[in-house]
Structures are given as structure tokens and as C-alpha cells.
Write a protein that holds these residues in place. Structure first.
Motif, PDB file in Angstrom:
ATOM      1  N   ASP A  64       0.860  -1.179   0.000  1.00 38.72           N
ATOM      2  CA  ASP A  64       0.000   0.000   0.000  1.00 38.72           C
ATOM      3  C   ASP A  64       0.900   1.234   0.000  1.00 38.72           C
ATOM      4  O   ASP A  64       1.702   1.438   0.909  1.00 38.72           O
ATOM      5  N   LYS A  65       0.772   2.063  -1.016  1.00 32.55           N
ATOM      6  CA  LYS A  65       1.665   3.208  -1.154  1.00 32.55           C
ATOM      7  C   LYS A  65       1.489   4.246  -0.051  1.00 32.55           C
ATOM      8  O   LYS A  65       2.430   4.968   0.287  1.00 32.55           O
ATOM      9  N   LYS A  66       0.287   4.325   0.534  1.00 33.15           N
ATOM     10  CA  LYS A  66       0.035   5.360   1.531  1.00 33.15           C
ATOM     11  C   LYS A  66       0.403   4.928   2.946  1.00 33.15           C
ATOM     12  O   LYS A  66       0.891   5.733   3.743  1.00 33.15           O
ATOM     13  N   THR A  67       0.167   3.672   3.285  1.00 28.14           N
ATOM     14  CA  THR A  67       0.471   3.210   4.646  1.00 28.14           C
ATOM     15  C   THR A  67       1.805   2.484   4.730  1.00 28.14           C
ATOM     16  O   THR A  67       2.357   2.333   5.812  1.00 28.14           O
ATOM     17  N   GLY A  68       2.301   2.011   3.595  1.00 26.10           N
ATOM     18  CA  GLY A  68       3.545   1.265   3.593  1.00 26.10           C
ATOM     19  C   GLY A  68       3.389  -0.200   3.958  1.00 26.10           C
ATOM     20  O   GLY A  68       4.359  -0.960   3.933  1.00 26.10           O
ATOM     21  N   LYS A  69       2.166  -0.629   4.271  1.00 27.54           N
ATOM     22  CA  LYS A  69       1.929  -2.009   4.672  1.00 27.54           C
ATOM     23  C   LYS A  69       2.045  -2.938   3.456  1.00 27.54           C
ATOM     24  O   LYS A  69       1.550  -2.637   2.375  1.00 27.54           O
ATOM     25  N   SER A  70       2.710  -4.093   3.650  1.00 21.75           N
ATOM     26  CA  SER A  70       2.888  -5.065   2.577  1.00 21.75           C
ATOM     27  C   SER A  70       2.209  -6.385   2.922  1.00 21.75           C
ATOM     28  O   SER A  70       2.172  -6.784   4.096  1.00 21.75           O
ATOM     29  N   ARG A 106      -8.180   2.345   3.886  1.00 24.52           N
ATOM     30  CA  ARG A 106      -6.910   1.625   3.711  1.00 24.52           C
ATOM     31  C   ARG A 106      -6.938   0.224   4.303  1.00 24.52           C
ATOM     32  O   ARG A 106      -5.896  -0.402   4.516  1.00 24.52           O
ATOM     33  N   GLY A 107      -8.117  -0.304   4.553  1.00 22.85           N
ATOM     34  CA  GLY A 107      -8.224  -1.671   5.052  1.00 22.85           C
ATOM     35  C   GLY A 107      -7.802  -2.674   3.996  1.00 22.85           C
ATOM     36  O   GLY A 107      -8.128  -2.541   2.818  1.00 22.85           O
ATOM     37  N   MET A 108      -7.053  -3.717   4.406  1.00 20.96           N
ATOM     38  CA  MET A 108      -6.578  -4.751   3.479  1.00 20.96           C
ATOM     39  C   MET A 108      -7.053  -6.111   3.968  1.00 20.96           C
ATOM     40  O   MET A 108      -6.810  -6.481   5.116  1.00 20.96           O
ATOM     41  N   VAL A 109      -7.735  -6.848   3.109  1.00 22.43           N
ATOM     42  CA  VAL A 109      -8.273  -8.157   3.448  1.00 22.43           C
ATOM     43  C   VAL A 109      -7.823  -9.165   2.390  1.00 22.43           C
ATOM     44  O   VAL A 109      -7.943  -8.910   1.191  1.00 22.43           O
ATOM     45  N   VAL A 110      -7.311 -10.306   2.842  1.00 22.44           N
ATOM     46  CA  VAL A 110      -6.924 -11.387   1.936  1.00 22.44           C
ATOM     47  C   VAL A 110      -7.965 -12.500   2.036  1.00 22.44           C
ATOM     48  O   VAL A 110      -8.324 -12.920   3.138  1.00 22.44           O
ATOM     49  N   ARG A 111      -8.446 -12.972   0.894  1.00 18.62           N
ATOM     50  CA  ARG A 111      -9.448 -14.030   0.890  1.00 18.62           C
ATOM     51  C   ARG A 111      -9.141 -15.019  -0.228  1.00 18.62           C
ATOM     52  O   ARG A 111      -8.464 -14.689  -1.210  1.00 18.62           O
ATOM     53  N   GLU A 112      -9.643 -16.245  -0.069  1.00 16.29           N
ATOM     54  CA  GLU A 112      -9.495 -17.260  -1.098  1.00 16.29           C
ATOM     55  C   GLU A 112     -10.611 -17.101  -2.124  1.00 16.29           C
ATOM     56  O   GLU A 112     -11.771 -16.890  -1.766  1.00 16.29           O
TER      57      GLU A 112
END
Length: 352
Positions: A240-246, A262-268
Motif C-alpha cells: 500500500d503506497k500510503k500506509t507502507g503495509k505489505s 486503507r483496510g486490506m483483506v486477503v481471501r481465497e
């Protein structure tokens, strides 16, 4: 994607559509024609008994029954749309000197750039072939696919990119240095040529995606709240370019980024369904009408207006060929819900 494979996928989708239409035809027969046939048989029996009077009475009786049943069973006509056709293979190429080339109308099969590379038309796209490099200066070209279009390109390193409607890809005509970096806006499926010495980096407005050799889909349209990165094979690192989270993704996973919070969720996910657009299919897997109409508006190059905000939240499931005419799309959506469509000057009005 080889033409034979694309044709096979499209045939599967068309077979599904024909099955839907057959079901609808049977329902129409059971509801309208079958009752008329039963009434006709009863009339014929009566005719044998009162043959002399039937010559006068029967025509009037049949007509009365026909119009009575027709009036009760008649279904309001579906939306009528004039000549809105599906997207086609079209794009324009913007060169480093800002000269623009309409690729679908380009007469020459090969184009030699000032920097020495050759651009060759092939199948449904173009192929970049590296020439003799005389400079390490990075020269960029841009492939622009409009609404109502699609196109694919093979970059100088062998990486292949399929671009969906209303999408752009900025890329070096030849990759130099220690990395391969491109810039994407919209939606693209990217099959990266493996090069362990030079990572491949896809920059979008919100994210930076770093890979070595892999295949993945990126959905990143400006103005939309959500962006999606879906991994088909290999591995990717999404930042994420704004938060730096990878976040690292594995095959079969999708990263959903909420641009607002800026919430990030990983799903199958089922990658085949998520990337079906490049194989000629629309897959609506529990998507809202608003999400569906966004995709259709880009593909068919129309504008959508909602009379009822509630209509946006209606959820649909199903698979349809991308190359169906727009009337077919709207008819199926109407038959499976309470939503109604009307069209004027390529503006689609949605109501319930």
C-alpha cells in the motif's frame, strides 16, 4: 491466450446461454401455449357433437378464448435497446514523441520505432521485439484501451498483458537496469516472464506489486473504492503506497484494498472466475447490480442512471458470454429479478 482456447471458452458460455433460453421458452409454453392447446382439443370434441352450429359459433369462441388467455398471460415487454453491441478488439498506442497510432486500423503489420524496437501486430494484440539498443535511456510507450474495447500486448521481456475495457498500461519499450517497472490504470491480467535477476513491478495509483515470474489480475479503476489483486500462480508482494503495509499473496488468494480506510483483506477465491473476462466470460458471483453495471458500462460503452438507490444493492449470480448483445444481458437480469431497464441515447435507466 490462443484463439482456439478463447473460442472454446466462448462456446461453453454460449451453450449455457442457450440452455437458459430453452428453459425460458419451456416456461413460456407451459404458461401460454399449453392452455390454448387444451382448450382447442375441447372445442374440437364439441364440434363433432354440434357440427352444424359450430360453423358459426366456433370461430368466435376460439377468438374469444385466445384473446382472453392472451390478455391474462401477456408479460410486459423487456427493455428495448438500439444497437448497443459488445466490446471489440481496439486500442491506441501512444509513442514516446506523443504520436498516436490506432492499432485496430493500422495497415502495416510491423512498425519500427525510433528507439530501434519493432512493434508487430499478432492475433488480438501487438508484440514488442527488442532491436539493437544504443542507449540505456528508458523510453516509454502507452497502450490505451477505451470503453467498449480490449487488447493484449507482449512486452519486450516476453511478459504478456491483457487489458480490459477503459484501461491503460505505460511501459518501457525495452527493459534496462535491475528491474522491470510498468504502470497500470484499470484492469489487466499479467503473465510475467520469469527473470530472477530483475523483479517485475506493477505500479497502480494505490499499490505497488512486486513479482519475479507469475500470473495475476489487477483491478484498479480510478474513482472506485475497492481495488483487487488476484494471484493465479507464483507469488506477489503487494504494498500500500500510503500506509507502507505489505502483504504476500499465494495462488488462489485475492487482496482487497479499501481506498477510503486503507483496510486490506486477503481471501481465497476461484481464480478462474475472477479472471474469466480475458477468456470471453462475465462471471457474476454474488455481485451487486451496481458492480455488474459498472463492468457492463465499460464493456458496452454506456452510461447508467439509477432511479432507485435500492436497485444498486440487488445481488446476482451467473455466467454469461462477454460477446452477447446488450439486450440479452438486460433481458436476463430483468427475468431474474424485479429490476427494469430503459435506454435512450446510450443512457441506461435502472428502476425497481
Amino acid at each position: 491466450m490462443e484463439p482456439g482456447i478463447e473460442d472454446e471458452k466462448l462456446k461453453e458460455a454460449l451453450d449455457l446461454l442457450e440452455e437458459i433460453e430453452r428453459v425460458d421458452e419451456k416456461k413460456g409454453y407451459d404458461r401460454l401455449v399449453k392452455p390454448l392447446r387444451q382448450k382447442e382439443r375441447r372445442l374440437l370434441a364439441w364440434r363433432r357433437v354440434v357440427l352444424s352450429s359450430a360453423a358459426v359459433i366456433l370461430p368466435l369462441l376460439v377468438a374469444g378464448i385466445w384473446w382472453s388467455v392472451r390478455e391474462k398471460a401477456e408479460v410486459p415487454p423487456l427493455a428495448r435497446v438500439d444497437a448497443i453491441v459488445p466490446g471489440v478488439n481496439t486500442a491506441r498506442l501512444i509513442l514516446a514523441d506523443r504520436k498516436e497510432i490506432l492499432l485496430d486500423t493500422m495497415s502495416a503489420r510491423n512498425l519500427t520505432l525510433v528507439s530501434g524496437e519493432t512493434v508487430r501486430k499478432e492475433g488480438t494484440g501487438v508484440v514488442y521485439e527488442n532491436g539493437q539498443k544504443t542507449s540505456e535511456t528508458v523510453v516509454y510507450n502507452e497502450l490505451v484501451v477505451p470503453k467498449g474495447g480490449e487488447y493484449d500486448i507482449v512486452l519486450g521481456d516476453g511478459t504478456r498483458v491483457w487489458l480490459n475495457a477503459d484501461s491503460k498500461l505505460k511501459f518501457p519499450v525495452s527493459f534496462t537496469g535491475k528491474e522491470r517497472r510498468v504502470y497500470l490504470e484499470g484492469e489487466g491480467y499479467i503473465d510475467v516472464a520469469r527473470d530472477t535477476a530483475r523483479p517485475f513491478i506493477v505500479e497502480t495509483r494505490e499499490q505497488s506489486i512486486r513479482v519475479l515470474g507469475t500470473a495475476f489480475n489487477v483491478y484498479a479503476h480510478e474513482g472506485e473504492r475497492m481495488t483487487y489483486t488476484t494471484l493465479a500462480r507464483g507469488s506477489v508482494q503487494v504494498k500500500d503506497k500510503k500506509t507502507g503495509k505489505s502483504v504476500a499473496l499465494h495462488p488462489g488468494e485475492q487482496l482487497c484494498l479499501d481506498v477510503a480506510d486503507r483496510g486490506m483483506v486477503v481471501r481465497e477465491v476461484d481464480v478462474r472466475k475472477e479472471c474469466a473476462w480475458k477468456d470471453g466470460m462475465f462471471v457474476f458471483n454474488g455481485q451487486t447490480l451496481e458492480q455488474i453495471m459498472l463492468k457492463l458500462s465499460r464493456w458496452y460503452n454506456v452510461t447508467v442512471f439509477y432511479q432507485n438507490e435500492e436497485a444498486k444493492k440487488i445481488v446476482f449470480k451467473g455466467n454469461l458470454p462477454r460477446y452477447s448483445d446488450f439486450q440479452t444481458m438486460l433481458s436476463i437480469l430483468e427475468k431474474s429479478s424485479e429490476v427494469k431497464f430503459s435506454e435512450k441515447n446510450r443512457v441506461i435507466t435502472v428502476s425497481i
